[in-house]
Design an enzyme around this catalytic site. Sequence first.
Site, PDB file in Angstrom:
ATOM      1  CE  LYS A  73      -4.129  -2.010   1.988  1.00 27.63           C
ATOM      2  NZ  LYS A  73      -5.273  -1.886   2.863  1.00 27.63           N
ATOM      3  CG  ASP A 110      -8.220   0.236   2.770  1.00 30.70           C
ATOM      4  OD1 ASP A 110      -9.026  -0.580   2.304  1.00 30.70           O
ATOM      5  OD2 ASP A 110      -6.980   0.053   2.770  1.00 30.70           O
TER       6      ASP A 110
END
Length: 497
Positions: A73, A110
Amino acid sequence: MANFTDGNTNVCGLIGNPVRHTLSPLIHNSLSELTGINMVYVPFEVPEGGVGDAIKGALALGIRGLNVTIPYKSDVIPYLEDIDPLAKGIGAVNTLVRTESGGFKGYNTDMTGLYRSMLDEGVELEGKTVVILGAGGVARPSAFLCGSKGARRIYILNRTFERARDVADEVNRALFEMGREDSLTEDGVNAEGEPSDIPQIVIPMRLEEYRDLYTEEDKFIALQCTSVGLFPDVNSAVIEDAEFYQHVSVGIDMVYRPLDTKFMKLAGEAGAKVVSGLKMLLYQAIDAYELWFNGATSEGYEAQISISREQADEIYKSLVMEVTGARNIILEGFMGSGKTTVSEILADKLELELLDTDAAIVEAEGRSINDIFATEGEESFRDMETALLETASSEHFREMVISLGGGLPLREENRELLGRLGKVVYLRTKPETVYERVKFDDSRPLLKTEDPLAKIRKMQEERGNIYELAADYIIDTDELTPSQIADKIIEGLGIVF
Ligand code: NAP
């Protein structure tokens, strides 16, 4: 499942390592089915050090969008053409969207997904106090999100205090840089007690000092961001003290395996509203999907994709069934165990489709089971049952309540197929109860004998062990109404929509 592809199929996917247990294909394939967009979603396991090559390859292959998961990420950021300010502030990206100039722009859905799941549940952050348990990969962006959405004060409690302190420092700095200038600490000191110009909205604490919160705050929103409670450690919560939960107004657990974690149980018992991390998972995918398919289209799709609440709820239902392992709920039991009535009630309560294997075979064959037995024999009927299960399993049947013919689980091959299809619930019933329920029923040829009760006992002796062998969950039904049995199944399988 949307698995039709042609020359116009859009490819999206997930890069990470590992990716084998991901639920993302289920969500995205459902989304493409619901929106009618011609898309497939593929998980790609990228070896260590390979993220740059993966991005280059994805661009060359014209992959429309990607999700990024652990451990890439942050590693993926140098390979992006552009980055959204929220993702930049968080320092992590989980969604890549094609730019007009042919690169990727990074987003963090997210966090927008967590926010959308909060909005969905009516949870407001503005002016609220948030307590974050944990200081890892999820806690840090969660703290940033809460700060950027106006939470008044955010406490980060962690077992390793130093990590909580580092996260607090980092997030306070990022919030300051993005323009949140209101300061909470009048004396302007940071967590180390040193003077600081940066507002201290996020405050680090040692996990074991959680009782100190009570003097500061009566009620707070609690975000469970540790890995405690994750399967198989299902009987633990990071704080087990019931008094803590008296102060929780909303309890959100990032862990969603199991669906109903110990943290959620404790918060729920104390009267708090509870939210599963599965909602966050759902909405991060929906936000990514909307980013990928908004606007552009040469194939005539809708220019604006917006997933409705009803569509989101429908996919959430599939996710719940998948996470609980109950892709389908299968009922087995002896005649008179209540299978038929219970399966109808269960299908109704959960809004699932119903499949009765006996009825399906009768319909497909256009004749009664007695006819099939009489003309072709029992083996032939059992073959039809096996063929039906094979079809259900190869076509990935989902979200059904399946009521099994009494003899179906007797074949070992069938029991294996049932294991693949979902969770099997055995409705166990005493012979005397069965007899009471069926004694006036003339349609049961097996009971046309002098002593039906003895016959029931004998058949139960022969079949009972096999039913138990096939079952994931057993319910003694003698003292229960069909509706109570249905509720017990829902509770026992941990299904909460
Ligand atoms: P992480 O970076 O490994 O952090 C784990 C955190 O748990 C750390 O704060 C750690 O404390 C704490 N912890 C672990 N064992 C503990 C124990 N026995 N007692 C007290 N604290 C303990 O993990 P992460 O990436 O933040 O993920 C956390 C959880 O969120 C995962 O379990 C994952 O299932 C879930 N998650 C959910 C989603 C979603 O979409 N819903 C997305 C990502 C992750 P120390 O610092 O002291 O070690």
